[in-house]
Design a protein around this motif. Structure first.
Motif, short mmCIF file in Angstrom:
data_model
loop_
_atom_site.label_atom_id
_atom_site.label_comp_id
_atom_site.label_asym_id
_atom_site.label_seq_id
_atom_site.Cartn_x
_atom_site.Cartn_y
_atom_site.Cartn_z
N LYS A 1 0.86 -1.21 -0.12
CA LYS A 1 0.04 -0.03 0.19
C LYS A 1 0.84 1.31 -0.08
O LYS A 1 0.59 2.31 -0.67
CB LYS A 1 -1.05 0.09 1.18
N PRO B 1 -6.11 14.04 -1.47
CA PRO B 1 -6.60 12.92 -0.80
C PRO B 1 -5.50 11.65 -0.77
O PRO B 1 -5.45 11.07 0.36
CB PRO B 1 -7.80 12.39 -1.50
N ILE B 2 -4.80 11.73 -1.82
CA ILE B 2 -3.70 10.43 -2.17
C ILE B 2 -2.63 10.88 -0.88
O ILE B 2 -2.19 9.82 -0.29
CB ILE B 2 -3.28 10.18 -3.23
N SER B 3 -2.12 12.00 -0.80
CA SER B 3 -1.20 12.38 -0.06
C SER B 3 -1.53 12.19 1.42
O SER B 3 -0.57 11.65 2.24
CB SER B 3 -0.62 13.94 -0.07
N LYS B 4 -2.58 12.40 1.79
CA LYS B 4 -3.33 12.33 3.21
C LYS B 4 -3.33 10.69 3.26
O LYS B 4 -2.85 10.30 4.51
CB LYS B 4 -4.77 12.73 3.32
N ARG B 5 -3.43 9.94 2.49
CA ARG B 5 -3.59 8.45 2.73
C ARG B 5 -2.14 7.86 3.13
O ARG B 5 -1.93 7.12 3.87
CB ARG B 5 -4.16 7.79 1.35
N VAL B 6 -1.05 8.36 2.07
CA VAL B 6 0.13 8.01 2.05
C VAL B 6 0.81 8.14 3.31
O VAL B 6 1.66 7.46 4.02
CB VAL B 6 0.89 8.33 0.89
N GLN C 1 2.43 17.14 4.31
CA GLN C 1 1.32 17.10 4.14
C GLN C 1 0.78 18.67 3.46
O GLN C 1 0.11 18.72 2.44
CB GLN C 1 0.48 16.87 5.50
N LYS D 1 -0.82 8.96 6.30
CA LYS D 1 -1.33 8.57 7.44
C LYS D 1 -0.87 6.98 7.60
O LYS D 1 -0.66 6.33 8.69
CB LYS D 1 -2.88 8.59 7.19
N TYR D 2 -0.69 6.41 6.37
CA TYR D 2 -0.31 4.95 6.18
C TYR D 2 1.12 4.60 6.79
O TYR D 2 1.47 3.95 7.51
CB TYR D 2 -0.48 4.41 4.75
N ARG D 3 1.86 5.72 6.40
CA ARG D 3 3.51 5.72 6.92
C ARG D 3 3.40 5.74 8.39
O ARG D 3 4.20 5.40 9.11
CB ARG D 3 4.14 6.87 6.21
N TYR E 1 0.50 3.98 -3.12
CA TYR E 1 0.05 5.40 -2.80
C TYR E 1 1.09 6.32 -3.35
O TYR E 1 0.67 7.42 -3.84
CB TYR E 1 -0.16 5.65 -1.24
#
Length: 385
Positions: free
Chosen positions: A200, A367-372, A264, A374-376, A204
């Protein structure tokens, strides 16, 4: 001079030459369109040979950076890059043009993996971030390349003479710098591409650079056509030139911006600049509005790729070289699939409508940067951002 500074200068030279080569090709696309009498869809068909050839280089580039020191595939791919560029400048039939573009794209694929692997390895020798400066020099090379192209067009110098001079000068500079590149940077772990469910974190990151590169590639390949056909400007490289200047300037400051704003906020600011620039140039298709629009898009895309590559180097699953190889697949797909898509949309509607593709791409960064990130953070691999 200490060795790491020599290595940084040598690697910077390769980044500069790469940008110079790519912008030389991109700035001459309107010339090729005119010479071969292509409409927008036909030009889109021609440009799609680049992502196809680049994808062929995917397994080869990953294998090369895991099997050898990155400087060796860097040198070999540079030689192919110069040959491909020469072919583009000297061919007078469509078949050889397609072959030359294919060689150019294939070599650029391997070159990008090798040079970014070098940059991540060299980054470890420095306490402060230096990744952005390398990409800034790539953009500076692009500025120099399009400036030279503008001069050549103004002086009505034939394209083959122009490209011959560029290839010879670049090859000489690369030959002198090679011995100073970083040695023994081959990683012994994380070099195997794992098929199945995608990681993931890498997915991302790949999507981030895909959308950023879609904007960047579109500006490279269609800015000249936009300024000539929509803005009605005779010196059609002006849009490309201003885009490259502002992208280069922003990239030199991207390391400091990242440290001050955090990743972010930097992604969000980048998205806002891209969206604002595209809206300005398409709603008001006059000279000054378009010029400012290209400036804003240049500022917007500047930090995304170096920032995302820096994140890729922190992958726990893959070595820096393999992580960069995978993420760069998305970047090249975006950079090289974007231009033909613009061509097809422009053929169906018009060029202004087709630039809406860049608007969507810029919007997706948020939205994608927020996901990456948060996942990190969830994975516990985060450094202070």
């Amino acid at each position: 001079m200490e060795s790491r500074k020599k290595q940084r200068i040598a690697l910077s030279t390769y980044f500069f030459i790469s940008g110079f080569f790519f912008s030389t090709w991109a700035s001459r696309i309107p010339s090729l369109k005119t010479f071969f009498d292509l409409n927008e869809a036909e030009l889109g068909n021609l440009l799609i040979t680049m992502p196809v050839s680049s994808m062929i280089g995917l397994p080869i580039s990953g294998w090369l950076v895991s099997r050898f020191e990155s400087r060796l595939p860097l040198l070999a791919s540079f030689a192919l890059l110069a040959l491909g560029l020469l072919g583009i400048g000297f061919t007078d039939n469509m078949f050889m043009l397609v072959i030359s573009i294919s060689v150019f794209a294939f070599a650029m694929r391997i070159f990008n993996i090798a040079i970014n692997t070098q940059s991540l390895s060299l980054q470890k020798k420095f306490d402060r971030k230096i990744i952005g400066s390398f990409h800034g020099l790539w953009s500076t090379g692009g500025v120099a390349g399009v400036a030279v192209s503008t001069l050549m067009i103004k002086l009505e110098i034939p394209m083959f003479y122009h490209i011959l001079m560029v290839a010879i000068t670049g090859t000489l500079a690369a030959a002198v710098s090679f011995s100073f590149l970083l040695k023994k940077d081959r990683s012994t772990i994380g070099n195997k591409l794992r098929l199945g469910k995608p990681d993931k974190f890498i997915l991302y990151l790949g999507l981030l650079v895909f959308f950023a590169a879609l904007c960047e590639g579109g500006m490279f390949d269609w800015s000249g056509v936009y300024f000539r056909d929509v803005v009605n400007e005779d010196i059609f490289t002006l849009g490309y030139l201003i885009f490259m200047i502002f992208m280069a300037l922003s990239r030199f400051y991207s390391d400091k911006i990242m440290e001050r704003l955090g990743m972010q906020k930097t992604y969000i600011v980048s998205s806002v600049f891209i969206i604002s620039g595209v809206l300005l140039m398409t709603i008001f298709p006059n000279f000054w509005a378009a010029l400012v629009g290209f400036c804003l898009v240049g500022l917007g895309v500047a930090a995304v790729v170096p920032m995302t590559f820096l994140l890729a180097g922190s992958s726990e699953k893959y070595s820096p070289g393999m992580a960069i190889s995978i993420v760069t697949t998305y970047a090249i797909a975006g950079m090289l699939l974007g231009p033909p898509l613009v061509g097809y949309i422009a053929h169906l509607f018009n060029l202004r409508v087709s630039f809406g593709l860049f608007l969507i791409a810029g919007l997706m960064l948020i939205p994608i940067s927020k996901r990456v990130l948060k996942y990190r953070e969830f994975q516990g691999t985060s450094e202070e951002t």
